[in-house]
Design a protein around this motif. Structure first.
Motif, PDB file in Angstrom:
ATOM      1  N   MET A  33     -17.349 -31.015  27.628  1.00  0.00           N
ATOM      2  CA  MET A  33     -18.693 -30.458  27.434  1.00  0.00           C
ATOM      3  C   MET A  33     -18.867 -29.109  28.117  1.00  0.00           C
ATOM      4  SD  MET A  33     -21.279 -33.712  27.759  1.00  0.00           S
ATOM      5  CE  MET A  33     -21.399 -34.930  26.440  1.00  0.00           C
ATOM      6  N   LEU A  34     -18.201 -28.902  29.247  1.00  0.00           N
ATOM      7  CA  LEU A  34     -18.400 -27.684  30.020  1.00  0.00           C
ATOM      8  C   LEU A  34     -17.644 -26.482  29.463  1.00  0.00           C
ATOM      9  CD1 LEU A  34     -18.274 -29.250  33.584  1.00  0.00           C
ATOM     10  CD2 LEU A  34     -20.228 -28.017  32.612  1.00  0.00           C
ATOM     11  N   GLN A  35     -16.835 -26.682  28.454  1.00  0.00           N
ATOM     12  CA  GLN A  35     -16.140 -25.562  27.841  1.00  0.00           C
ATOM     13  C   GLN A  35     -17.149 -24.651  27.139  1.00  0.00           C
ATOM     14  OE1 GLN A  35     -13.267 -27.369  25.229  1.00  0.00           O
ATOM     15  NE2 GLN A  35     -12.176 -28.375  26.887  1.00  0.00           N
ATOM     16  N   GLN A  36     -17.314 -23.446  27.658  1.00  0.00           N
ATOM     17  CA  GLN A  36     -18.207 -22.439  27.068  1.00  0.00           C
ATOM     18  C   GLN A  36     -19.676 -22.882  27.044  1.00  0.00           C
ATOM     19  OE1 GLN A  36     -15.626 -22.066  23.413  1.00  0.00           O
ATOM     20  NE2 GLN A  36     -15.740 -19.895  23.895  1.00  0.00           N
ATOM     21  N   THR A  37     -20.033 -23.832  27.905  1.00  0.00           N
ATOM     22  CA  THR A  37     -21.411 -24.321  27.965  1.00  0.00           C
ATOM     23  C   THR A  37     -21.816 -24.469  29.426  1.00  0.00           C
ATOM     24  OG1 THR A  37     -20.962 -25.580  25.945  1.00  0.00           O
ATOM     25  CG2 THR A  37     -23.003 -26.070  27.106  1.00  0.00           C
TER      26      THR A  37
END
Length: 310
Positions: A33-37
């Protein structure tokens, strides 16, 4: 340097739910979820996700449509489908557990080298070289003396990260997490808070007089792009409980179409359609967006219209 970063991390690290007492599955979900967010958008979705699907097996048993609805507005929804496929493989090959080695993690669908290393380190305490954008930036300033790392990850950066990694596994995990947090909170791209940096005295960039970057980072455009249109279409399909007829996607509905849509769909569809139509998208771009969603497995097209994958 290792000790100073570790001490700073213990004292100031954010209290995030995927740190500390968290299952390997929770760590994996957070990394995807934390990829590019940003964290602020991820945390509430992550908490709902883990409450609904606390294990890979529970998640693998869910339908792709519900997975995409739960993904909501995190962006890049293919990540959700890849995680779904990875969970299915965990059930099939790992007795429903997240594998604990870099090699096994890397073999899962949609898991790249960064995610495999991060999960092996943060979920299982493995000594792995974890390199994300924040870590690259700290290394570039602290050790090399550059304002920013190279536009793309290089073999030299990976070699430097491996050389900086402490030999002790537990210390290496804390170093990875500490440097990542330092880049996120202090050594930021645009406005670094150097006065609060625990390794300021050792920073090669400061010693060099804080030279300007050799290039200007280009942010990803959003307004008017295919990504924006795809996101607007996905919002419509997530809100719909039945296939959405293509005519409703192309432009403002006639009174007859609106009445039919009201009977077939919940109120949220009308709001999502309004936002899609408000983009004033040209027909070729909308066709391209719809075709791309179908090709990527994010949507399906039948005689009744477009809908989430079943």
């Amino acid at each position: 340097m290792h000790q100073e970063v570790a001490q700073w991390f213990r004292q100031t690290a954010r209290d995030l739910p995927w740190r500390g007492d968290c299952s390997p599955w929770g760590v994996l979900v957070s990394e995807i979820m934390l990829q590019q967010t940003p964290v602020v958008r991820v945390q509430p979705v992550w908490e709902e996700w883990l409450e609904r699907w606390p294990t890979p097996a529970a998640f693998a048993a869910e339908s792709p449509a519900e997975v995409l609805r739960a993904w909501g507005r995190l962006g890049y929804p293919r990540r959700a489908l890849r995680l779904h496929a990875a969970a299915a493989m965990m059930v099939e090959k790992h007795d429903g557990a997240v594998p604990d080695t870099f090699e096994e993690l890397l073999a899962l669908p949609g898991i790249g080298t960064y995610t495999a290393a991060a999960v092996a380190a943060f979920a299982f305490g493995r000594r792995e070289t974890v390199v994300d954008t924040n870590i690259r930036r700290v290394h570039a300033r602290l050790v090399i003396g550059q304002a920013l790392p190279s536009p793309a990850l290089t073999s030299a950066e990976m070699k430097l990260a491996a050389e900086l990694l402490p030999a002790d596994p537990a210390e290496s995990v804390e170093w990875n997490a500490g440097v990542m947090e330092l880049g996120a909170l202090i050594c930021t791209a645009r406005s670094p808070k150097c006065d609060f940096c625990p390794v300021r005295e050792q920073c090669a960039w400061i010693k060099a007089g804080q030279p300007e970057p050799t290039y200007i980072p280009k942010g990803q455009p959003w307004a008017g792009t295919d990504r924006q249109v795809r996101g607007a279409v996905m919002a419509v399909l997530r809100a719909a409980e039945a296939p959405v007829h293509a005519d409703l996607l192309w432009g403002p509905a006639t009174e007859q179409d609106a009445a039919a849509a009201h009977l077939a769909h919940p109120a949220g569809v009308a709001a999502a359609l309004g936002k899609l139509h408000g983009l004033n998208t040209h027909a070729p771009q909308l066709r391209r967006a719809l075709a791309g969603l179908v090709t990527d497995g994010l949507a399906q097209h039948s005689a009744d219209g477009y809908h989430l994958p079943r």
